[in-house]
Design an enzyme around this catalytic site. Sequence first.
Site, short mmCIF file in Angstrom:
data_model
loop_
_atom_site.label_atom_id
_atom_site.label_comp_id
_atom_site.label_asym_id
_atom_site.label_seq_id
_atom_site.Cartn_x
_atom_site.Cartn_y
_atom_site.Cartn_z
CB CYS A 100 -0.86 0.08 1.27
SG CYS A 100 -1.96 -1.30 1.48
N GLY B 274 0.63 0.16 -5.11
CA GLY B 274 -0.61 -0.61 -5.08
C GLY B 274 -1.46 -0.31 -6.28
CG ASN C 286 2.59 0.86 3.63
OD1 ASN C 286 3.64 1.44 3.49
ND2 ASN C 286 2.41 -0.37 3.19
N GLY C 287 1.17 -1.58 5.79
CA GLY C 287 1.82 -2.49 6.74
C GLY C 287 0.91 -3.65 7.05
CB CYS D 59 10.95 -2.54 5.15
SG CYS D 59 10.98 -3.51 3.64
CE1 TYR E 143 11.48 -6.07 -7.04
CE2 TYR E 143 9.58 -5.27 -5.83
CZ TYR E 143 10.11 -5.99 -6.87
OH TYR E 143 9.28 -6.63 -7.73
CB SER F 162 14.12 -4.31 -10.76
OG SER F 162 14.34 -5.38 -11.66
CG ASP G 133 16.70 -8.34 -11.26
OD1 ASP G 133 16.36 -7.17 -10.97
OD2 ASP G 133 15.90 -9.18 -11.70
CG ASP G 134 15.35 -5.84 -7.65
OD1 ASP G 134 15.16 -6.95 -8.16
OD2 ASP G 134 14.48 -4.96 -7.62
CB CYS H 215 7.39 -10.07 3.80
SG CYS H 215 7.07 -8.50 4.61
CB CYS I 180 12.65 -5.28 8.94
SG CYS I 180 11.84 -6.89 8.73
CB CYS J 285 12.23 -11.45 3.60
SG CYS J 285 12.98 -9.88 3.17
S1 SF4 Z 1 10.53 -9.15 5.93
FE1 SF4 Z 1 11.69 -8.24 4.21
S2 SF4 Z 1 10.18 -7.25 2.88
FE2 SF4 Z 1 9.19 -7.67 4.87
S3 SF4 Z 1 9.43 -5.80 6.04
FE3 SF4 Z 1 11.15 -7.10 6.57
S4 SF4 Z 1 12.78 -6.54 5.13
FE4 SF4 Z 1 10.87 -5.70 4.34
#
Ligand code: SF4
Length: 491
Positions: A5, A32, A106-107, A243, A249, A290, A368-369, A405, A456, A459
């Site tokens: 979002c 989004g 958003n989240g 994040c 990305y 990307s 690529d990313d 995620c 964070c 992932c």
């Molecule tokens: S898990 Fe990955 S994509 Fe999700 S918030 Fe954390 S860093 Fe971002």
Amino acid sequence: MTEKCGVVGVSLDGRDAARPLYYALYALQHRGQESAGIVTHDGFQQHSHVEMGLVGDAFGEGDLDELTGAAGIGHVRYPTAGSVDSSCAQPFSVSFKSGSLGLSHNGNLVNADEIRDELAAAGHAFTSDGDTEVIAHDLARNLLEEDLVRAVKHTMGRIHGSYSLTITHDDTVLGVRDPQGNRPLCIGELEDGYILASESAAIDTLDGELVRDVRPGELVVLQEDGEGFDSYQLVENENTAHCFFEHVYFARPDSVIDDTLVYEARRNLGRKLWEESGVETDVVMPVPDSGRAFASGYADAAGETTADGEARDADDDDGVEFAEGLMKNRYVGRTFIMPTQDERERAVRLKLNPIKSTIEGKTVTVIDDSIVRGTTSTQLVQLLKDCGAEAVHVRIGAPAIVAPCYMGIDMATREELIAADKSVGEIRDEIAADSLAYLSTDAVADVLGKERIDLCLGCVTGEYPYDIEGEETDRDVSRPDVGGQQLPADD
Ligand code: SF4
């Protein structure tokens, strides 16, 4: 992968907010594409228009005219939590005894079900299974007994997870960022008011000036005369959990997050990638779009030092050449919405067309990313080899994605992620590349100027900054005890 979002909120001095909100949503469209909406308040009444589809399709001239009022919020959404239909499209709007509320989120909350059950038992009727409605009901209940600031603080003490919110309470516009600041939110100054937005590109679109990011745990209340904003640091947290994929990305390259232009951060990640795993090849090329900023930084660094880290001779023309060797067809849908593997593979070939003269007879590094399922990379390597590449080396400007995620990014399940149970060597073999390397997590933290614990990395490490059932955490964090309506002790 898709961002879930984008949110925006605007308070102006006497001018209707609908049009600025509409333009800001256009600037946030990449966050989004499933639904778009605006809620405004004219001092007497709340107005709402929410539709499925892109911003340009969701609003007609007449719709904007009906959204009167100088205060309002907007939202673009790609649904991941809650149903994929209009009942979860946002902003969520509702009128309670405590006034009218509009919410854009958003989240993703990880304890929404607990709070919904508690509120439902207390008689609250829910119209969707999304977590935004849970926040709206909780806030509305608190507002019956508390002023706005205390009510928001109370709700923040109960919800757990990732949230950047823009809210209207009657004609007051607020912005809230979760105590770990997982998703971005920034404040901008306009000619005749203030704006809150997921990304600074929305502020630029309105000819505004970026003031700063909303701080993790902060509530920002825009003044109704458009003259300024009030700040309340409602929750202090030792560490943040930004994040890192926003920089890699999701965010627009022309947005500024944490005082850094996203495009520049991506170029610097590309430079690090060369330092960590550079390989001498004839050509470096991005996967469009990307990989473009990463490849440009990587090629720049390759022009300065050799892959062994030695300074490169200025007149050495054996250096690495940066070239666009892949052309993107912009009218093909994203590969992830193709329901079957076969369709996904076909979509990659439709989407990218190689320029044979750039590739034939050459050794190639393609940048690529990310690699999610591996489908695109496998097809890409094959495509380049079919075009006569002598060797294809793949470099990725982020660490390998090993886990899903839970914070609002539509990423794929653990079973679908190629790196969840395969080593880098196994992935290299599966995509048939001559070599494969990812950027390290330390390099990401270094380039973003953060300690690892302030990002964070869920992932890419499988350890999360929130208390998620069945998953490991990377810090001392636990869900709040939701039962009852007691205010936090320090109140
Ligand atoms: S898990 Fe990955 S994509 Fe999700 S918030 Fe954390 S860093 Fe971002």
